[in-house]
Design a protein around this motif. Structure first.
Motif, PDB file in Angstrom:
ATOM      1  N   MET A   1       0.861  -1.191   0.000  1.00 42.55           N
ATOM      2  CA  MET A   1       0.000   0.000   0.000  1.00 42.55           C
ATOM      3  C   MET A   1       0.895   1.238   0.000  1.00 42.55           C
ATOM      4  O   MET A   1       1.844   1.348   0.772  1.00 42.55           O
ATOM      5  N   LEU A   2       0.584   2.151  -0.883  1.00 34.76           N
ATOM      6  CA  LEU A   2       1.412   3.343  -1.054  1.00 34.76           C
ATOM      7  C   LEU A   2       1.063   4.372  -0.009  1.00 34.76           C
ATOM      8  O   LEU A   2      -0.097   4.675   0.235  1.00 34.76           O
ATOM      9  N   GLU A   3       2.162   4.926   0.596  1.00 37.41           N
ATOM     10  CA  GLU A   3       1.916   5.950   1.620  1.00 37.41           C
ATOM     11  C   GLU A   3       1.834   7.307   0.954  1.00 37.41           C
ATOM     12  O   GLU A   3       2.629   7.654   0.087  1.00 37.41           O
ATOM     13  N   ILE A   4       0.892   8.120   1.363  1.00 39.70           N
ATOM     14  CA  ILE A   4       0.704   9.455   0.761  1.00 39.70           C
ATOM     15  C   ILE A   4       1.697  10.422   1.405  1.00 39.70           C
ATOM     16  O   ILE A   4       2.368  11.153   0.726  1.00 39.70           O
ATOM     17  N   ILE A   5       1.829  10.334   2.688  1.00 41.74           N
ATOM     18  CA  ILE A   5       2.792  11.217   3.384  1.00 41.74           C
ATOM     19  C   ILE A   5       3.944  10.330   3.882  1.00 41.74           C
ATOM     20  O   ILE A   5       3.772   9.520   4.801  1.00 41.74           O
ATOM     21  N   PRO A   6       5.185  10.487   3.244  1.00 37.85           N
ATOM     22  CA  PRO A   6       6.284   9.610   3.680  1.00 37.85           C
ATOM     23  C   PRO A   6       6.792   9.997   5.080  1.00 37.85           C
ATOM     24  O   PRO A   6       6.857  11.174   5.420  1.00 37.85           O
ATOM     25  N   LYS A   7       7.171   8.969   5.842  1.00 34.07           N
ATOM     26  CA  LYS A   7       7.674   9.199   7.205  1.00 34.07           C
ATOM     27  C   LYS A   7       9.142   9.662   7.133  1.00 34.07           C
ATOM     28  O   LYS A   7       9.888   9.190   6.272  1.00 34.07           O
ATOM     29  N   THR A   8       9.583  10.579   8.017  1.00 35.69           N
ATOM     30  CA  THR A   8      11.012  10.984   8.045  1.00 35.69           C
ATOM     31  C   THR A   8      11.816   9.816   8.623  1.00 35.69           C
ATOM     32  O   THR A   8      11.405   9.179   9.610  1.00 35.69           O
ATOM     33  N   GLN A   9      13.018   9.622   7.946  1.00 34.24           N
ATOM     34  CA  GLN A   9      13.844   8.469   8.411  1.00 34.24           C
ATOM     35  C   GLN A   9      14.626   8.871   9.658  1.00 34.24           C
ATOM     36  O   GLN A   9      15.447   9.783   9.622  1.00 34.24           O
ATOM     37  N   VAL A  10      14.342   8.229  10.722  1.00 36.72           N
ATOM     38  CA  VAL A  10      14.979   8.549  12.006  1.00 36.72           C
ATOM     39  C   VAL A  10      16.104   7.527  12.272  1.00 36.72           C
ATOM     40  O   VAL A  10      15.874   6.316  12.178  1.00 36.72           O
ATOM     41  N   GLN A  11      17.365   8.074  12.525  1.00 38.75           N
ATOM     42  CA  GLN A  11      18.493   7.163  12.844  1.00 38.75           C
ATOM     43  C   GLN A  11      18.219   6.524  14.179  1.00 38.75           C
ATOM     44  O   GLN A  11      17.744   7.205  15.097  1.00 38.75           O
ATOM     45  N   PRO A  12      18.562   5.326  14.299  1.00 36.23           N
ATOM     46  CA  PRO A  12      18.279   4.699  15.580  1.00 36.23           C
ATOM     47  C   PRO A  12      19.092   5.403  16.681  1.00 36.23           C
ATOM     48  O   PRO A  12      20.281   5.694  16.510  1.00 36.23           O
ATOM     49  N   PHE A  13      18.462   5.667  17.761  1.00 36.87           N
ATOM     50  CA  PHE A  13      19.043   6.401  18.883  1.00 36.87           C
ATOM     51  C   PHE A  13      20.278   5.671  19.437  1.00 36.87           C
ATOM     52  O   PHE A  13      21.308   6.285  19.723  1.00 36.87           O
ATOM     53  N   LEU A  14      20.183   4.381  19.477  1.00 36.80           N
ATOM     54  CA  LEU A  14      21.260   3.560  20.059  1.00 36.80           C
ATOM     55  C   LEU A  14      22.565   3.684  19.276  1.00 36.80           C
ATOM     56  O   LEU A  14      23.638   3.870  19.843  1.00 36.80           O
ATOM     57  N   LEU A  15      22.451   3.627  17.941  1.00 39.69           N
ATOM     58  CA  LEU A  15      23.640   3.698  17.081  1.00 39.69           C
ATOM     59  C   LEU A  15      24.323   5.055  17.209  1.00 39.69           C
ATOM     60  O   LEU A  15      25.560   5.145  17.306  1.00 39.69           O
ATOM     61  N   ARG A  16      23.471   6.129  17.237  1.00 40.49           N
ATOM     62  CA  ARG A  16      24.045   7.480  17.347  1.00 40.49           C
ATOM     63  C   ARG A  16      24.789   7.636  18.674  1.00 40.49           C
ATOM     64  O   ARG A  16      25.892   8.167  18.723  1.00 40.49           O
ATOM     65  N   SER A  17      24.194   7.129  19.706  1.00 45.60           N
ATOM     66  CA  SER A  17      24.827   7.245  21.035  1.00 45.60           C
ATOM     67  C   SER A  17      26.113   6.427  21.090  1.00 45.60           C
ATOM     68  O   SER A  17      27.122   6.869  21.645  1.00 45.60           O
ATOM     69  N   LEU A  18      26.082   5.255  20.456  1.00 48.12           N
ATOM     70  CA  LEU A  18      27.256   4.373  20.457  1.00 48.12           C
ATOM     71  C   LEU A  18      28.454   5.054  19.784  1.00 48.12           C
ATOM     72  O   LEU A  18      29.577   5.052  20.317  1.00 48.12           O
ATOM     73  N   VAL A  19      28.208   5.661  18.625  1.00 49.82           N
ATOM     74  CA  VAL A  19      29.282   6.349  17.891  1.00 49.82           C
ATOM     75  C   VAL A  19      29.825   7.493  18.729  1.00 49.82           C
ATOM     76  O   VAL A  19      31.049   7.703  18.828  1.00 49.82           O
ATOM     77  N   LEU A  20      28.911   8.223  19.378  1.00 52.37           N
ATOM     78  CA  LEU A  20      29.327   9.361  20.216  1.00 52.37           C
ATOM     79  C   LEU A  20      30.174   8.892  21.398  1.00 52.37           C
ATOM     80  O   LEU A  20      31.282   9.380  21.628  1.00 52.37           O
ATOM     81  N   TYR A  21      29.660   7.867  22.097  1.00 44.93           N
ATOM     82  CA  TYR A  21      30.406   7.414  23.286  1.00 44.93           C
ATOM     83  C   TYR A  21      31.719   6.717  22.930  1.00 44.93           C
ATOM     84  O   TYR A  21      32.699   6.848  23.654  1.00 44.93           O
ATOM     85  N   LEU A  22      31.687   6.047  21.773  1.00 48.59           N
ATOM     86  CA  LEU A  22      32.946   5.425  21.314  1.00 48.59           C
ATOM     87  C   LEU A  22      33.981   6.503  21.040  1.00 48.59           C
ATOM     88  O   LEU A  22      35.175   6.344  21.357  1.00 48.59           O
ATOM     89  N   GLY A  23      33.536   7.580  20.431  1.00 48.40           N
ATOM     90  CA  GLY A  23      34.433   8.725  20.148  1.00 48.40           C
ATOM     91  C   GLY A  23      34.989   9.294  21.432  1.00 48.40           C
ATOM     92  O   GLY A  23      36.196   9.549  21.543  1.00 48.40           O
ATOM     93  N   VAL A  24      34.105   9.462  22.439  1.00 49.85           N
ATOM     94  CA  VAL A  24      34.546  10.002  23.742  1.00 49.85           C
ATOM     95  C   VAL A  24      35.561   9.038  24.379  1.00 49.85           C
ATOM     96  O   VAL A  24      36.618   9.447  24.859  1.00 49.85           O
ATOM     97  N   PHE A  25      35.222   7.758  24.305  1.00 48.22           N
ATOM     98  CA  PHE A  25      36.115   6.739  24.900  1.00 48.22           C
ATOM     99  C   PHE A  25      37.478   6.725  24.194  1.00 48.22           C
ATOM    100  O   PHE A  25      38.528   6.691  24.835  1.00 48.22           O
ATOM    101  N   PHE A  26      37.431   6.792  22.864  1.00 52.46           N
ATOM    102  CA  PHE A  26      38.656   6.753  22.062  1.00 52.46           C
ATOM    103  C   PHE A  26      39.546   7.952  22.387  1.00 52.46           C
ATOM    104  O   PHE A  26      40.772   7.815  22.576  1.00 52.46           O
ATOM    105  N   LEU A  27      38.930   9.140  22.506  1.00 49.29           N
ATOM    106  CA  LEU A  27      39.692  10.352  22.825  1.00 49.29           C
ATOM    107  C   LEU A  27      40.287  10.239  24.236  1.00 49.29           C
ATOM    108  O   LEU A  27      41.471  10.537  24.446  1.00 49.29           O
TER     109      LEU A  27
END
Lengths: 168, 173
Positions: free
Chosen positions: B1-27
């Motif tokens: 079924m075709l959607e008339i109003i497309p949903k905005t693609q939201v990055q998963p919260f977990l992945l974004r936090s992981l990259v951020l904390y990995l960066g903090v940890f690495f630094l």
């Protein structure tokens, strides 16, 4: 909007710290540690050497009698009066008379050779006693050569003996 | 079924936090690692300086004394051993001569060179026969390497001679 830049900034900063500070610090530490290892092994061998010497020294101190015999056998100086006295004692106890003694000290080596010329008078039977006495003397001596002739009168021989002793 | 109003693609919260904390940890890891390495290198430098001081200072007077005592006795023992090894008892030469001398033979002069194992004897005898017997008694003796009879002459009714004996080293063993 700000979060992606923050993440990229964090990662870039971490890489910069690692590459420009961390890696040179690691290399410096490795080189220093290597140099320390070399010096430590030098110190260890030095300590081992002196502890070995200390243990040998304590073993030597237990052999006090042997050391004093060794010192008497090879004294630190030529000690010619003591040498002549020993020869006179051996001659007297063998039944011979020491009529003359002289010596030349060869000083060209760390262990000096003392070549002594000795003239003894007395019976032939006493000669062997004298030779045994020299062999058993506390002062290290070795007979190099020996000459004698039958006396024209009586039984008093004249023995010319060359001996070698040593000292430091 | 075709959607008339497309949903905005939201990055998963977990992945974004992981990259951020990995960066903090690495630094944080990089910074801590840098300071730890600096500290270790500085400690190692201090240890090097201490070790160099000890090595540069050389031997203490006590160590030098200990070394002189022990090495001095070591040299003395070596010198003593080599002297004793070269020392020969002169008595066996005379014991041998006394044993082999013929009853008619008299030795007037004796000259012994101990380090060459050599003895020269000048003697007299009443006749050539006893001299021959004296010479025969030396044959095959294992104490001798060689012997030589020389200067045999007759003077004033006596046979005069010189006997040179070269002894074997076995005589001293």
């Amino acid at each position: 909007m700000k979060k992606p830049f923050l993440v990229i900034g964090l990662w870039v900063a971490a890489v910069i710290v690692l590459v420009f500070w961390g890696w040179p610090a690691f290399q410096e530490y490795s080189l220093t540690n290597e140099a320390l290892g070399v010096l430590s092994s030098e110190l260890e061998s030095r300590e081992n050497y002196f502890s070995e010497l200390a243990s040998l020294n304590s073993e030597l101190q237990k052999q006090e009698e042997g050391l004093s015999r060794l010192d008497a056998a090879l004294p630190d100086t030529p000690a010619l009066p003591q040498l002549y006295d020993a020869l006179q004692d051996i001659a007297a106890s063998s039944g011979l008379v020491l009529s003359s003694v002289s010596s030349v000290v060869q000083e060209d080596a760390s262990l000096k050779s003392i070549d002594a010329s000795v003239t003894l008078e007395g019976p032939y039977a006493s000669l062997k006693e004298f030779l045994k006495g020299v062999q058993q003397s506390s002062r290290l001596m070795a007979v190099q050569s020996l000459d004698f002739a039958t006396p024209k009168e009586g039984s008093r021989f004249e023995f010319h003996i060359k001996l070698r002793a040593a000292s430091y | 079924m075709l959607e008339i109003i497309p949903k905005t693609q939201v990055q998963p919260f977990l992945l974004r936090s992981l990259v951020l904390y990995l960066g903090v940890f690495f630094l944080a890891f990089s910074l801590i690692g840098f300071f730890v390495l600096q500290m270790l290198a500085s400690n190692a430098q201090e240890s090097i300086a201490e070790a160099e001081d000890v090595l540069r200072a050389g031997k203490t007077s006590q160590e030098r004394k200990l070394e002189n005592t022990v090495l001095g006795y070591r040299n003395k023992i070596q010198d003593f051993s080599s002297f004793v090894a070269g020392q020969k008892d002169a008595v066996p030469f005379f014991v041998f001569v006394e044993e082999v001398t013929h009853p008619q033979v008299f030795f007037r002069e004796a000259s012994l060179t101990v380090f060459e194992n050599r003895m020269v004897l000048k003697g007299v005898t009443t006749d050539f026969r006893s001299l021959g017997e004296q010479a025969a008694s030396l044959e095959g003796r294992e104490e001798l390497v060689s012997w030589k009879l020389s200067e045999v002459s007759l003077a004033k009714g006596q046979v005069v001679f010189t006997l040179e004996l070269l002894f074997s080293s076995k005589l001293f063993q």
